[in-house]
Write an enzyme that holds these catalytic residues in place. Structure first.
Site, PDB file in Angstrom:
ATOM      1  N   CYS A 262      20.838  55.723  31.882  1.00  0.00           N
ATOM      2  CA  CYS A 262      21.937  56.593  31.463  1.00  0.00           C
ATOM      3  C   CYS A 262      22.961  55.857  30.610  1.00  0.00           C
ATOM      4  O   CYS A 262      23.563  56.432  29.717  1.00  0.00           O
ATOM      5  CB  CYS A 262      22.615  57.206  32.671  1.00  0.00           C
ATOM      6  SG  CYS A 262      23.241  55.970  33.810  1.00  0.00           S
TER       7      CYS A 262
ATOM      8  N   GLU B 261      20.152  63.202  23.719  1.00  0.00           N
ATOM      9  CA  GLU B 261      19.723  62.102  24.583  1.00  0.00           C
ATOM     10  C   GLU B 261      18.195  62.053  24.576  1.00  0.00           C
ATOM     11  O   GLU B 261      17.538  62.994  25.032  1.00  0.00           O
ATOM     12  CB  GLU B 261      20.225  62.329  26.018  1.00  0.00           C
ATOM     13  CG  GLU B 261      19.899  61.161  26.924  1.00  0.00           C
ATOM     14  CD  GLU B 261      20.290  61.390  28.376  1.00  0.00           C
ATOM     15  OE1 GLU B 261      20.002  62.472  28.920  1.00  0.00           O
ATOM     16  OE2 GLU B 261      20.875  60.467  28.974  1.00  0.00           O
TER      17      GLU B 261
END
Ligand code: NAD
Length: 517
Positions: free
Chosen positions: A301, A395
């Site tokens: 992340c 992402e």
């Protein structure tokens, strides 16, 4: 001593054997159980697609059973002294350390993450337990807020049974990061791990049981997000949900938890910038950029998935990244020299590699990588990108880096902040004033200056914008897992306003006078 390939394989087979035989079950109220309806799913290794084990697939009935167990165990766990909890949680850490090799190997088998990183992830799992074990004795501490005539003081009390929902990228470490503070706070837990990498969650439950954590305090229900996960977020006896995963899933959870007014803590996605100014120590910056995007397969992340480089050094700096990327060792994740292993699942590989054609269609250049074989995706670099391209906005969550040039500080800031995410940001400069002023203006929950992600557990961890709600770490975690109660005690000197006396007497006198006339 280095192991041969055969020895490595034998070791992995040994660790996986009992799961292969018995399957991976739920752990509810201290018992290993199948799903009520007997449903299962398979967890396959991303290395070669082979079956690791069948896994119990939970739904509403299993979550209900687990929530009941967590509810029943709560009063005793809540009332246990912090010192006793501390001892138990240290025991969990000891056992994690003792079984770190097994944890690391099963994690690598299930996720495809390189063993060199999974060994330290297991150690970090133990560290998470130790860190919160040491704080268990002070979890209930509050503050004293005296005023004239009163002593106000606060205490913290555990919120109740909580749900923990974790993703597949580094599942063991992330589970400990949530479960350790919940237990230290005095909460009981129902854990729903990710369906793509469920195996080490079973190890963690086993370890906690062996350490003597009382039955029902930690429960584990496997299954899909839409069934087991959803039921957990909707359950009325579950008071809060600690969630790590995608931003869109966070939105679902918020909706699902609305009827029961669930407290939520979200650690979500990111598209984290690393901003490299020409005056930086470029050699160190290069090491950090390469590490933060290509370690852990880029399935991280806080990966720095956008590198923003000052135009004067852009061509040279990105050429050096490309060279490093091409030299990174991709292959068998059990080989200690491997740096990038296979991505977690064919569906994820498909998602990650779909950005290769997109990059070309958007007019960027693929300066390294851009190929794949099975789930093995070599480190990839997109250059000549603009921030409005999808490769710069979305992402990708793989070993894929998008490089964007900038002319000046203002432009760098606009690009850095010009995404919907705001988890982490990295900044490289030797100008001290710029380091501070730029860091203050970056829209991110965490900024590292002249460094990659180096964690210090008491510091707050979390994101802004679409990257999350709330902070973890140190006392921040206790604020989530506990309710703060204020108690106001009068010192006996204050005056309470009196109703039903005072004003009423003259009014009655006036009536009596009237009657007498
Ligand atoms: P995901 O959101 O698909 O799944 C995460 C978990 O949520 C899984 O256990 C899944 O089964 C469950 N889930 C899915 N739908 C649900 C629903 N409707 N209700 C309840 N639970 C549900 O995420 P993922 O693909 O497993 O993980 C990758 C994502 O996690 C990335 O976006 C990554 O950035 C993020 N992540 C964030 C952090 C952080 O600290 N911010 C850390 C690691 C990973």
């Amino acid at each position: 001593m280095t192991q041969t390939i055969d020895e490595r394989q034998q070791k992995v087979q040994g660790y996986k054997a009992r799961f292969a035989e018995r399957g991976v079950k739920h752990f509810i109220g201290g018992q290993w159980v199948d799903s009520r309806n007997g449903e299962t799913f398979e967890t396959l290794s991303p290395i070669d697609g082979s079956l690791i084990a069948t896994v119990a697939s939970g739904n509403e009935a299993d979550i209900d059973r687990a929530a009941a167990a967590a509810k029943a165990a709560f009063p005793e766990w809540r009332d246990m002294g912090g010192a006793e909890r501390k001892k138990l949680l240290h025991k969990v850490a000891d056992l994690i350390e003792a079984r770190a090799d097994e944890i690391a190997h099963l994690e690598t088998l299930d996720t495809g993450q390189a063993i060199r990183f999974m060994k330290s992830a297991a150690a970090r799992g133990a560290e998470n337990f130790r860190f919160f074990a040491d704080r268990a004795t002070e979890a209930q501490d509050g503050s004293s807020l005296p005023t004239k005539g009163f002593l106000n003081y606060t205490i913290r009390q555990p919120i109740g049974p909580v749900g923990v929902i974790t993703p597949w990228n580094t599942p063991f470490m992330l589970s400990t990061w949530k479960i350790a503070p919940a237990l230290a706070a005095g909460c009981t837990v129902v854990h729903k791990p990710a369906e793509w990498s469920p195996v080490t969650a079973a190890l963690l439950a086993e370890i906690m049981d062996e350490a003597g954590v009382p039955k029902g305090v930690v429960n584990l229900v496997h299954g899909y997000g839409e069934t087991a996960g959803k039921a957990l977020t909707e359950h009325p006896d579950i008071k809060a949900i600690a969630f790590v995963g995608e931003t869109t899933t966070g939105s679902h959870i918020m909706r699902q938890g609305a009827d029961s007014l669930k407290r939520v803590h979200f650690e979500l996605g990111g598209k984290n910038p690393v901003v490299v100014f020409a005056d930086a120590d470029l050699e160190k910056a290069l090491d950090a950029v390469v590490f933060m995007i290509y370690s852990l397969n880029g399935e991280r992340c806080t990966s720095s998935s956008r590198v923003l480089v000052e135009a004067a050094v852009y061509d040279e700096f990105t050429a050096q990244i490309a060279e490093r990327a091409r030299n990174i060792k991709v292959g068998d994740p059990f080989d200690p020299s491997t740096e990038v292993g296979p991505l977690v699942h064919p569906k994820h590989t498909q998602k990650v590699t779909s950005y290769f054609d997109l990059a070309k269609a958007e007019g960027a250049t693929i300066a390294a990588g851009g190929t794949f074989d099975g789930n093995f995706v070599p480190p990839t670099l997109f250059t000549h990108a603009r921030n409005d391209m999808r490769i710069a906005q979305e992402e990708i969550f793989g070993p894929v880096l998008t490089a964007i040039p900038f002319e000046n500080e203002q432009e760098a800031l606009e690009i850095a902040n010009g995404v919907r995410y705001g988890l982490a940001a990295y900044l490289w400069t030797s100008d001290v004033t710029r380091a501070h002023t730029f860091a203050h203006r970056l829209e991110a929950g965490m900024v590292w200056v002249n460094s990659e992600n180096v964690r210090h557990l008491p510091t707050p961890f979390g994101g802004v914008k679409n990257s999350g709600i709330g902070r973890d770490g140190g006392d921040y975690s206790f604020d989530f897992y506990m309710e703060t109660k204020n108690i106001a005690v009068s010192l006996g000197t204050h005056k309470t306003a009196r109703l039903g006396v005072g004003q009423a007497q003259p009014a009655r006198d006036a009536v009596d006078k009237k009657l007498a006339e």
